[in-house]
Design a protein around this motif. Sequence first.
Motif, PDB file in Angstrom:
ATOM      1  N   GLN A  29       1.342  -1.688   0.326  1.00  0.00           N
ATOM      2  CA  GLN A  29      -0.464   0.523   0.078  1.00  0.00           C
ATOM      3  C   GLN A  29       1.164   1.393  -0.012  1.00  0.00           C
ATOM      4  OE1 GLN A  29      -2.290  -0.785   3.468  1.00  0.00           O
ATOM      5  NE2 GLN A  29      -3.559  -2.135   2.303  1.00  0.00           N
ATOM      6  N   LEU A  30       1.954   1.293   1.078  1.00  0.00           N
ATOM      7  CA  LEU A  30       2.532   2.423   0.571  1.00  0.00           C
ATOM      8  C   LEU A  30       3.585   2.353  -0.595  1.00  0.00           C
ATOM      9  CD1 LEU A  30       4.493   4.386   2.658  1.00  0.00           C
ATOM     10  CD2 LEU A  30       6.408   2.607   3.262  1.00  0.00           C
ATOM     11  N   SER A  31       3.874   1.993  -1.389  1.00  0.00           N
ATOM     12  CA  SER A  31       4.555   1.902  -2.659  1.00  0.00           C
ATOM     13  C   SER A  31       3.564   1.980  -3.379  1.00  0.00           C
ATOM     14  CB  SER A  31       5.422   0.006  -2.550  1.00  0.00           C
ATOM     15  OG  SER A  31       4.450  -0.145  -3.085  1.00  0.00           O
ATOM     16  N   THR A  32       2.525   1.987  -3.664  1.00  0.00           N
ATOM     17  CA  THR A  32       1.229   2.324  -4.426  1.00  0.00           C
ATOM     18  C   THR A  32       1.316   3.781  -4.114  1.00  0.00           C
ATOM     19  OG1 THR A  32       0.485  -0.064  -4.462  1.00  0.00           O
ATOM     20  CG2 THR A  32      -1.136   1.875  -5.349  1.00  0.00           C
ATOM     21  N   ARG A  33       0.917   4.427  -2.973  1.00  0.00           N
ATOM     22  CA  ARG A  33       0.522   5.133  -2.458  1.00  0.00           C
ATOM     23  C   ARG A  33       2.315   6.961  -3.094  1.00  0.00           C
ATOM     24  NH1 ARG A  33       0.213   6.759   3.574  1.00  0.00           N
ATOM     25  NH2 ARG A  33       2.101   7.651   2.918  1.00  0.00           N
ATOM     26  N   ILE A  34       3.477   6.149  -2.398  1.00  0.00           N
ATOM     27  CA  ILE A  34       4.291   6.641  -2.993  1.00  0.00           C
ATOM     28  C   ILE A  34       4.484   6.955  -5.084  1.00  0.00           C
ATOM     29  CG2 ILE A  34       6.943   6.398  -3.452  1.00  0.00           C
ATOM     30  CD1 ILE A  34       7.260   5.327  -0.445  1.00  0.00           C
ATOM     31  N   ILE A  35       3.846   6.200  -5.074  1.00  0.00           N
ATOM     32  CA  ILE A  35       3.787   5.852  -7.247  1.00  0.00           C
ATOM     33  C   ILE A  35       3.276   6.935  -6.948  1.00  0.00           C
ATOM     34  CG2 ILE A  35       3.940   5.083  -8.904  1.00  0.00           C
ATOM     35  CD1 ILE A  35       7.144   4.647  -7.792  1.00  0.00           C
ATOM     36  N   ARG A  36       1.904   6.962  -6.835  1.00  0.00           N
ATOM     37  CA  ARG A  36       0.735   7.735  -7.351  1.00  0.00           C
ATOM     38  C   ARG A  36       1.159   9.314  -6.884  1.00  0.00           C
ATOM     39  NH1 ARG A  36      -4.742   3.864  -5.686  1.00  0.00           N
ATOM     40  NH2 ARG A  36      -4.243   2.679  -7.136  1.00  0.00           N
ATOM     41  N   GLU A  37       1.259  10.004  -5.941  1.00  0.00           N
ATOM     42  CA  GLU A  37       1.614  10.978  -5.454  1.00  0.00           C
ATOM     43  C   GLU A  37       2.735  11.347  -6.530  1.00  0.00           C
ATOM     44  OE1 GLU A  37       2.076  11.341  -1.270  1.00  0.00           O
ATOM     45  OE2 GLU A  37      -0.598  10.210  -1.149  1.00  0.00           O
TER      46      GLU A  37
ATOM     47  N   SER B 172      15.431  -3.247  12.101  1.00  0.00           N
ATOM     48  CA  SER B 172      14.634  -1.786  10.652  1.00  0.00           C
ATOM     49  C   SER B 172      15.219  -2.792   9.293  1.00  0.00           C
ATOM     50  CB  SER B 172      14.954  -1.109  11.235  1.00  0.00           C
ATOM     51  OG  SER B 172      14.594  -0.396  12.053  1.00  0.00           O
ATOM     52  N   VAL B 173      16.678  -2.743   9.598  1.00  0.00           N
ATOM     53  CA  VAL B 173      16.580  -2.918   8.120  1.00  0.00           C
ATOM     54  C   VAL B 173      16.076  -4.359   7.479  1.00  0.00           C
ATOM     55  CG1 VAL B 173      18.259  -3.251   6.713  1.00  0.00           C
ATOM     56  CG2 VAL B 173      18.245  -1.599   7.810  1.00  0.00           C
ATOM     57  N   HIS B 174      16.323  -5.222   8.085  1.00  0.00           N
ATOM     58  CA  HIS B 174      15.675  -6.396   7.690  1.00  0.00           C
ATOM     59  C   HIS B 174      13.826  -6.643   7.715  1.00  0.00           C
ATOM     60  CE1 HIS B 174      19.620  -8.090   7.448  1.00  0.00           C
ATOM     61  NE2 HIS B 174      19.727  -8.074   8.574  1.00  0.00           N
ATOM     62  N   ASP B 175      13.146  -6.006   8.696  1.00  0.00           N
ATOM     63  CA  ASP B 175      12.070  -6.381   8.518  1.00  0.00           C
ATOM     64  C   ASP B 175      11.247  -5.255   7.635  1.00  0.00           C
ATOM     65  OD1 ASP B 175      11.910  -7.130  11.227  1.00  0.00           O
ATOM     66  OD2 ASP B 175      11.703  -6.042  12.380  1.00  0.00           O
ATOM     67  N   ALA B 176      11.729  -4.158   7.231  1.00  0.00           N
ATOM     68  CA  ALA B 176      11.257  -3.273   5.874  1.00  0.00           C
ATOM     69  C   ALA B 176      11.312  -3.836   5.148  1.00  0.00           C
ATOM     70  CB  ALA B 176      12.399  -1.984   5.946  1.00  0.00           C
ATOM     71  N   GLY B 177      12.599  -5.237   4.843  1.00  0.00           N
ATOM     72  CA  GLY B 177      12.605  -5.879   3.665  1.00  0.00           C
ATOM     73  C   GLY B 177      12.480  -4.822   2.127  1.00  0.00           C
ATOM     74  N   TRP B 178      14.195  -4.205   2.274  1.00  0.00           N
ATOM     75  CA  TRP B 178      14.060  -2.836   1.358  1.00  0.00           C
ATOM     76  C   TRP B 178      14.223  -3.466  -0.178  1.00  0.00           C
ATOM     77  CZ3 TRP B 178      13.667   1.951   1.008  1.00  0.00           C
ATOM     78  CH2 TRP B 178      14.671   2.648   1.111  1.00  0.00           C
ATOM     79  N   SER B 179      14.901  -4.506  -0.362  1.00  0.00           N
ATOM     80  CA  SER B 179      15.289  -5.607  -1.392  1.00  0.00           C
ATOM     81  C   SER B 179      14.051  -5.737  -2.536  1.00  0.00           C
ATOM     82  CB  SER B 179      16.060  -6.104  -2.019  1.00  0.00           C
ATOM     83  OG  SER B 179      15.676  -7.064  -0.999  1.00  0.00           O
ATOM     84  N   ALA B 180      12.805  -5.982  -1.502  1.00  0.00           N
ATOM     85  CA  ALA B 180      11.416  -6.276  -2.080  1.00  0.00           C
ATOM     86  C   ALA B 180      10.805  -4.926  -2.359  1.00  0.00           C
ATOM     87  CB  ALA B 180      10.872  -6.825  -0.805  1.00  0.00           C
ATOM     88  N   PHE B 181      10.601  -4.457  -1.776  1.00  0.00           N
ATOM     89  CA  PHE B 181      10.136  -2.102  -1.483  1.00  0.00           C
ATOM     90  C   PHE B 181      10.845  -2.077  -2.534  1.00  0.00           C
ATOM     91  CE2 PHE B 181       9.474   1.781   0.116  1.00  0.00           C
ATOM     92  CZ  PHE B 181       8.031   2.057  -0.352  1.00  0.00           C
ATOM     93  N   VAL B 182      11.772  -2.233  -2.827  1.00  0.00           N
ATOM     94  CA  VAL B 182      12.479  -1.380  -4.086  1.00  0.00           C
ATOM     95  C   VAL B 182      11.874  -2.136  -5.495  1.00  0.00           C
ATOM     96  CG1 VAL B 182      14.654  -0.858  -5.551  1.00  0.00           C
ATOM     97  CG2 VAL B 182      14.178  -0.371  -2.891  1.00  0.00           C
ATOM     98  N   ALA B 183      11.745  -3.292  -4.962  1.00  0.00           N
ATOM     99  CA  ALA B 183      11.194  -3.496  -6.644  1.00  0.00           C
ATOM    100  C   ALA B 183       9.357  -3.515  -6.936  1.00  0.00           C
ATOM    101  CB  ALA B 183      11.855  -5.916  -5.845  1.00  0.00           C
ATOM    102  N   MET B 184       9.103  -3.382  -5.528  1.00  0.00           N
ATOM    103  CA  MET B 184       7.549  -2.706  -5.740  1.00  0.00           C
ATOM    104  C   MET B 184       7.354  -1.816  -6.422  1.00  0.00           C
ATOM    105  SD  MET B 184       5.872  -4.494  -2.909  1.00  0.00           S
ATOM    106  CE  MET B 184       6.340  -4.639  -1.218  1.00  0.00           C
TER     107      MET B 184
END
Length: 68
Positions: free
Chosen positions: A1-9, A31-43
């Motif tokens: 949901q956060l990635s979609t909001r960032i892209i739309r805005e 925090s780094v492992h919980d965030a799943g940074w690489s997965a978030f960037v891919a999204m």
Amino acid sequence: QLSTRIIRENQAVAVEDLAVKGLARTRLAKSVHDAGWSAFVAMLEYKAARYGRTFVRIGRFEPTSQVC
């Protein structure tokens, strides 16, 4: 949901390639492992392509803060 909001805005999104392995040894490790940074960037990347936005990946050794 956060990635979609960032892209739309935003018309363009730029992310830095983080040294996740290096960050995992610091006090930010959980925090780094919980965030799943690489997965978030891919999204962010595939959603930017879907919505016609600009996605830029900046190298970790680029002196962006010095340029600013």
